[in-house]
Structures are given as structure tokens and as C-alpha cells.
Design a protein around this motif. Structure first.
Motif, short mmCIF file in Angstrom:
data_model
loop_
_atom_site.label_atom_id
_atom_site.label_comp_id
_atom_site.label_asym_id
_atom_site.label_seq_id
_atom_site.Cartn_x
_atom_site.Cartn_y
_atom_site.Cartn_z
N THR A 66 -9.87 6.78 1.11
CA THR A 66 -8.48 7.06 0.70
C THR A 66 -7.93 5.99 -0.23
N GLU A 91 -9.48 -0.36 8.18
CA GLU A 91 -8.43 -0.88 7.29
C GLU A 91 -8.69 -2.37 7.06
N ARG A 92 -8.52 -2.83 5.81
CA ARG A 92 -8.80 -4.23 5.52
C ARG A 92 -7.55 -5.11 5.48
N GLN A 93 -6.34 -4.50 5.49
CA GLN A 93 -5.12 -5.31 5.54
C GLN A 93 -4.73 -5.50 7.00
N SER A 101 -1.15 4.10 6.66
CA SER A 101 -0.09 4.53 7.60
C SER A 101 -0.64 5.28 8.80
N GLY A 129 -9.67 3.22 4.83
CA GLY A 129 -8.27 3.03 4.43
C GLY A 129 -7.32 3.72 5.40
N GLU A 132 -13.16 7.36 8.17
CA GLU A 132 -12.09 7.23 7.17
C GLU A 132 -12.03 5.79 6.68
N ASP A 160 -14.10 -4.22 6.37
CA ASP A 160 -14.31 -3.83 4.99
C ASP A 160 -15.00 -2.48 4.90
N GLY A 161 -14.25 -1.51 4.43
CA GLY A 161 -14.76 -0.15 4.32
C GLY A 161 -15.96 0.00 3.40
N LEU A 204 -10.52 -2.37 -2.22
CA LEU A 204 -10.80 -3.79 -2.50
C LEU A 204 -11.90 -4.28 -1.59
N GLN A 250 0.85 -1.19 0.00
CA GLN A 250 0.00 0.00 0.00
C GLN A 250 0.89 1.24 0.00
N THR A 251 0.27 2.41 -0.01
CA THR A 251 1.06 3.64 -0.03
C THR A 251 0.53 4.64 0.99
#
Ligand code: SAH
Length: 204
Positions: A144, A100-102, A82, A79, A77, A127-128, A200, A52-53
Motif C-alpha cells: 500500500t 508497518e515501518r513507522q 491507519s 504498510g 499487507e 520492514d515490508g 521506504l 502518511q496517508t
């Protein structure tokens, strides 16, 4: 270096002084992998964990400016990544709910928030696309990651008068703002094109 970065953003059209104040305050280098730390105050996206970024500062500022956050606003929010965008929202005194999904990023960033004393209302692994129905409605929602289409659940979780900022598209995304005018009506405004990692659906 942060003041210089804020000046660069002013040059690119960011005018909201509170958003610029956040950019001048938040130590972006601490949100990045140590190998990229030296580049933290360039206006660029960089890799974080799980492919991711961390978004480009201009993108963070642009999206945040569109949200029109006021102290005490409930902001969702999608995603967490970081956590940098989360920190910007917290600096504006929002009550932040972030998803966040990761798993790897979720764990890492949650620990980091604790260490730094950043206190989102909720840091959620999930899952957003589904939003957070139990905590709705929100004053604003920020996505994001690039969404192929606008998740219906997110529209439904906005207050009347609330704002959803979401990059929509597959290879390239159009920054899109929806303002909820009434239960049934949304005003839509489109801004420039951006590039995000994809939003995703939950595959965990
Ligand atoms: N706000 C982050 C941007 C990270 S990039 C920052 O400032 O660093 C986008 C993030 O969205 C990635 O971490 C990615 O894993 C996450 N993401 C993608 N699809 C998602 C979904 N369906 N639900 C929640 N998060 C998702």
C-alpha cells in the motif's frame, strides 16, 4: 454516507460486491484524525500520523478487488498505516499479516485494532521489503505504498497461484498484478496509474 461512497465506487468501475460490502460496513471515520472525520466518506486520501496517508477508498477497493480474497486466505499487507485496508481484508475473512515501518503508526494502529475488536493474525513493526519469511507462503500480498521496484522477497513469499498487487514507480505508480504461475513463472498485468506515499527501506 457509506452506501453513497460505495455507489461512487461502482460509478468508477468497482464491481466486486464483497469489496463494496466492506466499504458499506467499515466506519472509515474512526480510522482518521478527528480533524478530517467529517470528510471520511469522500473518495479521497487524507493525512494520518507520521506524514502518511489513509488511501483513497477507490484505491483500496481497486487493489482489494485485484487480490481476489477468499475466506481463510493468508494475506500479507505492507504498510498498515491507519489500518483501514487491514479492516477491509478482515471483513473478507482473510487471515491478515500486516507490517508497518513507522513506530508511531504501528503503536497507534495496533492499539486501535484492539479497541475495535479487529484481529489481524500479526501486526508487525518492521520492514515490508523483507516480507515475513517465517509466515510465508501467502495466498496474496498487497503493498500500500509506492515501490521503486518489486521487492524480490515478496515474490518469493507467494504461493503458486498467489497474487501480488503492488504500485510500482517513483513519482507516479502503475498498479501491477503478479500471478505466480509456477515456482519460476510469474504473469504480470498492469492497470492504471496511482499516487502513493513511498515505500521506504527500513531506517529505524
Ligand atoms: N494501508 C494504509 C495505507 C497507508 S500509506 C491505510 O489503509 O491507511 C502507506 C504506509 O506504508 C505508511 O503508513 C508507511 O509508513 C508504510 N510504509 C512505507 N514503507 C514501508 C516499509 N518498507 N515497510 C512497511 N511499511 C511501510
Amino acid at each position: 454516507m457509506r452506501n453513497k461512497l460505495a455507489e461512487v465506487l461502482v460509478g468508477k468501475g468497482i464491481a466486486d460486491t464483497k469489496v463494496l460490502g466492506a466499504i458499506k460496513t467499515i466506519p472509515r471515520h474512526l480510522f482518521m484524525d478527528s480533524s478530517f472525520e467529517g470528510h471520511a466518506y469522500q473518495d479521497k486520501a487524507f493525512p494520518i500520523a507520521a506524514d502518511q496517508t489513509i488511501s483513497q477508498p477507490y484505491t483500496v477497493a481497486f487493489q482489494t478487488q485485484l487480490l481476489q480474497v477468499r475466506p481463510g486466505h493468508k494475506v500479507l499487507e505492507i504498510g498498515t498505516g491507519s489500518g483501514y485496508q487491514t479492516a477491509v481484508l478482515l471483513h473478507l475473512k482473510a487471515k491478515v499479516y500486516t507490517i508497518e515501518r513507522q513506530q508511531e503508526l504501528f503503536k497507534k494502529t495496533k492499539l486501535f485494532f484492539g479497541k475495535m475488536g479487529y484481529r489481524p493474525k500479526k501486526t508487525v513493526f518492521g520492514d515490508g521489503y523483507k516480507g515475513l519469511p517465517a509466515d510465508a507462503p501467502f495466498d496474496s500480498i498487497i503493498v500500500t505504498a509506492g515501490a521503486p521496484e518489486v521487492p524480490k522477497a515478496l515474490m518469493a513469499q507467494l504461493k503458486v497461484g498467489g497474487r501480488l498487487v503492488i504500485p510500482v514507480g517513483v513519482n507516479e505508480q502503475v498498479m501491477t498484478l503478479y500471478i505466480r504461475k509456477s515456482e519460476k513463472e510469474f504473469e504480470k498485468k498492469e492497470f492504471g496509474s496511482f499516487r502513493f506515499v513511498p515505500l521506504l527501506e527500513n531506517k529505524n
